[in-house]
Write a protein that holds these residues in place. Structure first.
Motif, PDB file in Angstrom:
ATOM      1  N   ASP A  33      23.058  65.133   1.246  1.00  0.00           N
ATOM      2  CA  ASP A  33      24.322  64.540   0.755  1.00  0.00           C
ATOM      3  C   ASP A  33      25.149  63.841   1.641  1.00  0.00           C
ATOM      4  O   ASP A  33      26.248  64.019   1.537  1.00  0.00           O
ATOM      5  N   ILE A  34      24.607  63.145   2.828  1.00  0.00           N
ATOM      6  CA  ILE A  34      25.473  62.661   3.902  1.00  0.00           C
ATOM      7  C   ILE A  34      24.978  61.330   4.369  1.00  0.00           C
ATOM      8  O   ILE A  34      23.628  61.124   3.855  1.00  0.00           O
ATOM      9  N   SER A  35      25.668  60.654   5.157  1.00  0.00           N
ATOM     10  CA  SER A  35      25.212  59.223   5.628  1.00  0.00           C
ATOM     11  C   SER A  35      23.992  59.661   6.749  1.00  0.00           C
ATOM     12  O   SER A  35      24.221  60.708   7.484  1.00  0.00           O
ATOM     13  N   GLU A  36      23.411  58.506   7.083  1.00  0.00           N
ATOM     14  CA  GLU A  36      22.334  58.771   8.130  1.00  0.00           C
ATOM     15  C   GLU A  36      22.979  58.750   9.602  1.00  0.00           C
ATOM     16  O   GLU A  36      22.726  59.659  10.281  1.00  0.00           O
ATOM     17  N   ARG A  37      24.390  58.083   9.627  1.00  0.00           N
ATOM     18  CA  ARG A  37      24.931  58.101  10.725  1.00  0.00           C
ATOM     19  C   ARG A  37      25.794  59.552  10.933  1.00  0.00           C
ATOM     20  O   ARG A  37      25.644  60.016  12.045  1.00  0.00           O
ATOM     21  N   TRP A  38      25.951  60.094   9.796  1.00  0.00           N
ATOM     22  CA  TRP A  38      26.671  61.318   9.798  1.00  0.00           C
ATOM     23  C   TRP A  38      25.476  62.577  10.418  1.00  0.00           C
ATOM     24  O   TRP A  38      25.832  63.469  10.958  1.00  0.00           O
TER      25      TRP A  38
END
Length: 102
Positions: A33-38
């Motif tokens: 549940d995070i962005s790919e960048r994160w």
């Protein structure tokens, strides 16, 4: 992000890496549940700051550990002697949270 959320994500990521079931980066980011960048920042932090031997295996389409091991997060009480060695003085009883990579 709260510390609890951060540590939960580390535990989940560690379990998926040990099972070799992370999937590709975009899928793993969704699972956490995070962005790919994160996700990339998160993985870089674990590699650089905690020396986690994480790599991506294109054949298995999963992040894996290059060496057998796991991330261990635990609470550990410190004796007065250990406190003196760390703090260099007379301090009250403190307990610490450690992140171990085994």
């Amino acid at each position: 992000m709260s510390l609890r959320t951060y540590l939960t994500r580390i535990r989940r990521l560690d379990a998926m890496i040990r099972r070799k079931s992370t999937g590709p980066p975009e899928e793993l980011a969704d699972k956490l549940d995070i962005s790919e960048r994160w996700l990339y920042k998160f993985l870089r932090e674990l590699k650089d700051e905690f020396d986690c031997p994480i790599t991506y295996d294109h054949y298995q389409q999963s992040y894996i550990y290059e060496d057998h091991g796991k991330i261990k997060i635990e609470f550990q009480s410190l004796s007065k002697e250990k406190q003196k060695n760390i703090g260099g003085g007379n301090i009250k009883k403190y307990n610490s949270l450690y992140l171990f990579v085994q």
